[in-house]
Structures are given as structure tokens and as C-alpha cells.
Write an enzyme that holds these catalytic residues in place. Sequence first.
Site, PDB file in Angstrom:
ATOM      1  N   GLY A 244      15.529 -33.864  26.727  1.00  0.00           N
ATOM      2  CA  GLY A 244      16.780 -34.062  26.141  1.00  0.00           C
ATOM      3  C   GLY A 244      17.937 -34.462  27.236  1.00  0.00           C
ATOM      4  N   SER A 245      19.181 -34.012  27.114  1.00  0.00           N
ATOM      5  CA  SER A 245      19.878 -34.705  27.927  1.00  0.00           C
ATOM      6  C   SER A 245      19.771 -34.213  29.439  1.00  0.00           C
ATOM      7  CB  SER A 245      21.426 -34.155  27.467  1.00  0.00           C
ATOM      8  OG  SER A 245      21.613 -35.026  26.126  1.00  0.00           O
ATOM      9  N   THR A 246      19.226 -33.215  29.728  1.00  0.00           N
ATOM     10  CA  THR A 246      18.872 -32.862  31.067  1.00  0.00           C
ATOM     11  C   THR A 246      18.405 -34.020  31.825  1.00  0.00           C
ATOM     12  OG1 THR A 246      16.552 -31.945  30.876  1.00  0.00           O
ATOM     13  CG2 THR A 246      18.547 -30.471  30.846  1.00  0.00           C
ATOM     14  N   TYR A 247      17.709 -35.021  31.131  1.00  0.00           N
ATOM     15  CA  TYR A 247      17.225 -36.485  31.708  1.00  0.00           C
ATOM     16  C   TYR A 247      18.230 -37.335  32.120  1.00  0.00           C
ATOM     17  CZ  TYR A 247      14.504 -40.754  31.784  1.00  0.00           C
ATOM     18  OH  TYR A 247      13.841 -41.872  32.080  1.00  0.00           O
TER      19      TYR A 247
END
Length: 666
Positions: A244-247
Site C-alpha cells: 500500500g502507501s507505505t511503499y
Amino acid sequence: ASRNDAPWKRQVGDGLGGPGAPAPKGIRDIVNAVELIAPYRPITIKKDVAPTVVALLEEESIYLPGVLVETAPLRDYLTGETTAQVLGYSGPIPQAAVEEYEAKGYAPNDQVGLNGLELQYEEMLHGTKGLEVIEVDVSGRKVRTVSDPIPAQTGHNLKLTLDLDLQQAVVDALASGISDTSQRAGVAIVMDPRNGQVLAMVSLPTYDNNLFAGGISVRDYVALSRDKRRPLVNHAIAGLYPPGSTYKIIPAAGALQDGVVTPDTIFIDEGTLWLPNKYFPDDPELAQPFYCWFREGHGRVSFMRGIAESCDVYFYQIAGGYEPTGYEGLGLERLADYSELFGLGNPSGIDLPGEVDGLVPTPKWKRLNYAETWVTGDTYNMGIGQGFVLATPLHVLNATAAVANGGLLYRPYLVQEILDAEGNVVETRQPEVIRDLLDTIAPENLAQVQLGLEAVVAWGTGKELYVPGIPVAGKTGTAEFCDSYPSCLDRDGRVRTSHAWFTAYAPSRDPEIAVVVFVYGGGEGSEVALPIAGEILRYYFGLETQEETGESALTSPELLPAGADFFPRLLGTDRWGGGGASVTGYILGDNDAPIGGVTINVLAEDEPVAQIVSGPTGQFDFNAIDPARARQWQITLADYPNAAPLILDAETGYRYIVEFQARSQE
């Protein structure tokens, strides 16, 4: 048979056979079977005898000649479920590995480590057996000792990096946080970003490794192995999930380094990015929509705001470009290179067995696995941590820790020292750097990513994190997934199930702790994973809980003092479909934080026309500019008399995109 004699109450291998197997033999049968072969060799009648039975046998030993009670070493895992995924367990040598262990000097009936640190450090923990050479007669009776006995040597001990109190606090926080989710499964890991030491590692649901120490019952083993949540697997290192957006930390750093964006690069997010069809680019009905998580759109988005508010449209473009405007993003090849630079796609090398590689996809991989070509949409999805890219929670945490410490990607480790039986240090583990990101990424570019992660918690998607007095940097993540097609889809065919992520480090300018929380099917990262991380951070820093203080965790950018100065500028124009002209504007702080609630005056050649107020994203719109009434229009900030006005020479058919950004007060 009585209920206590039922098969599921017996231990694995304790008289259980397949269909048609003979009934278990009694004591007399066992003795008679070996009496003619070795009448003086001890026969094991029962293992794992209850203490009350042992006491009775010892009490009646005078009447039971030849009956002895012998003790055997057995693991007693004092922390049980709290550390089972890390410590693992020991047991009999698996049948398939007997020859391998015998080649190392093990006996077939030895106990060995089968999982976790028990398996990883088996040869150091095992020790050496004693030896006594004796002469026996034909019936197996001892005649004499041939040589002096060699005493057994105890194996080494391990001193771990784990903080047991912190480990228990993480277990409690994660268990509480996942209790209301559908799967009640998740992972939380705490690391020291300065050296790679793992301070806590929890994967729930888990198991009690004491069940294996004395031989697990069939009933318990079947229950554990049939649980779809796979409690016997350490999902911190062996669970693969879309990050998800942690990437987004990765394409953010890569795009800055390769000049794809600068800190001042701005995109306009209207909630949907329409990607034209490759073969029919002029047919809007064939264009494919790519949505931002905030369907209304973030409006004017800079690099800082893109990270802080996790704008998908911003990262679609810096990852995959946008052909209609001629803008080239990183592209898949460079995106994959930066992913591997941050440690994705390869095991971290932590001293635990069973760690998986993760997946950084390539066109060849997609062709082999899906028989399809790679398309721009795949790059878009990868740019926001969706699509084919997969990572473990440890991957995400290690990448975060590398940003926290200024660029060093460490090899995580759990064993700090190896000690002999007397407590002397045999070996001390030293931090090991896998690579220095600053060999590829300039320090000023990594610093911009750090500022973005600080903004996430200060006023972005992580603003509800409650760690009073401690500056925290972090990144929320919500990753769509589908593991039960088609029930995971809503009525419109969109995926409705999501994993919740949050990764963070603190204090943000001098970090000593990094944490990642992953909740399987938990939903929004900011709503589910973030509060768990907050509880862990508060425990680590010895802070009161939010409930104890009664304070609200909600924060929002406040109006600046009336004397604040703002710099107005025209960002650009596009075609306006209605009559006349329009203006879309944004009110921003000096750190790009949106400022809502600001009163804006619209004037036509100094004559007041309207008064509007900026919304939560700092955006305001006025769609009634009439060039026939006045050619020159002014936009002023009623709440800030020191702010210079913005003057527009309006023309029919255009929308003017503007901003007012606060000047730094430093």
C-alpha cells in the site's frame, strides 16, 4: 474406551497407527517381547509422567524392583505464546532429515530445533553428549567399564536483542487493536534504526511452543494446522502482502534523485486520472480511470503534500508518467531498481529461518505468470504499493529504518551475544550494513522524504497519532486485496477489503525506535494500524495513554496569526466548460499544510463581488467570473491584510488555478 483414552488425547507417535494397526501393547507384552533378546536393557514404559504418578512410584519403589524413574531434559518456554514465533520449538529429528543429522554426529532419537531461533542456532544450542564405553554380556548386562567416562558438555546460550517487557506490550497492543477486525490477525515489529536490532516481533495469532516441547497432541496439532490464519507461520518474515502507501517512500526518493520531480513540482489532483487508451487516445470513453483514495481530489499537490496526504494521483504520475502531457515518470525499470535498493524483492537476512524474498515484478515476470504484457496501469498500481508488488512487514520496516537513520540499510538481527554455560561471551554480533542508500540517493533528496514523513504525522493522513511531546515521522497505508473472489467485491465490482498499514520512527530528528504495524483485512491504516503503533510508541517513551489524559488526538492546521504574509501566484490555466471564467485556489502554510476556514474576497476592478471560505483541503472555488463585467479581477485574503492580492486578467472559457502560500516566519 474411556474419553481419556480417545485418540486425540494421545501424543503424536504414542501408539497411534493407521487403519488396521494393531492395538497398543501392555507392559507385560513389551517386557516379554525383549526378554529373550536383551533382558537387562531398560525399557521405556511411559513418557511425560504426571508428578503424582512419579511420587507414587518412588514411594512404592521397594516393592517394584527393576522399575526406575529417569529424568530427561525438556524445554520449558517461560514466555510461551509471547515469544513463540521468535524462539520456535524443538522436537525429534524429522524422518526426512535423520541421515543429515547423523552425519553431524546426532543420534536418531535426539531432540533438535525445528523452528525459529531453536532451528537457526541448533548447532550452538545442542551441546555435546557424554560418553562411557562399557562391556556387556550376551544378554545386555553391564560387565565392566572399559575407559573413563567423558562428561557431557552443555550447549551455548543466546542473549537476544528483544526487550521482553516491550514484546509483551506489543502483544497486548496488537491483540487489542485486531480484536474487532474480521480476521483478527496482524503483525507488529519494533526495531532500533541505529543498528538493526529487533526489539520486539509479534505475529498474531500465535501458538504456545510448550505444546511441542513434550510432544504435541494430535488434537492440538490439527487445530493449529487447519487454522486458515496459519498461526504456526511467523507472518512478520513469511507473510507477503501489497504494502500500500507505505511503499510511496521508495518512488518519492527515486523520483527526486532522478529529477523526475523537485520539491516544488506540482500536480493538480481532481480525484481521477484518466489514462487514454493506447490505440484510441482520442476516444475519452475508452480512457481508463485511476482514482485517488480521496475521490474529491486533493487539488494542488506538491511533493511534500503528496507524501503527507498520500495523494495517489501524484504517485501515479511520478511512477508511470502521463503521456497526454508528455510527462515521463520513473518507469518500471527505475522503479524496480529503487525498490531493490530499499531491500524489497530479497530477504533481509535476519537470523530466523523461513524468511521470504517478496516480489518486485518485471515485464518478464508478468509474461511468465499471466501471459500478458506490462502496461502503464501496472506501473501506476505499483507506484502506490498495489498491483503485483509484495513485501513482508519486515521489508517495510527495514526500508523505513533506512530513511530514519539517514540512509543505512541494516541487516536485522535478534541474537546479540552467544554465551557459554558459564556465562562467558563466545561471540558478539555486530551491526551489519547491507548497503548505504546515500551511494545512490543524494542526502538532500533523502532529507526531503524525511520532511514528507514528518508532515504525514504533523498534518497529513497520520495526524491522529497521539504521542505527546515526541515528534514522530511515519506513513500510513491501506492496501486493497482479494482473497475470496467474488465476495471481496462491492456492487460496482471494486475491491472492498483492505489491509491496514502504518510505519513510523521517533523522535523524527534523532530516531531511536522504528515500528511497523500490519493488520490483515483491517481496513484503513490511519484508523486501525495507526492507533496500535501509537500505543506501542507511548509505552516505549513512558507516556500516558490518550484515555488517561482525556485529550483528543485530532489535530488540524490552524489559522495563522492575522499578521502572517502570503505569496500569491498563478499556477496555470485550463479550459473551462461553463460560460465566463472560473478560479480554483489553495491556501497553504509555509510547510504546504492546507489551511481551511480562510475567508477569501473576490473583487471585480475593486468592487466586491463575493466572499468564500476555503475548505479542509485549503481549496476554494469561484465559478462566476464574468469577463464582460470586468476584465481585471482580484482575489484577496480577508483574514490576512498583509497578504498581497492576486490579480487576474480574465478571459472567457478559462479556469485559473492559483495559490496563496504563507511565507516562512523564520
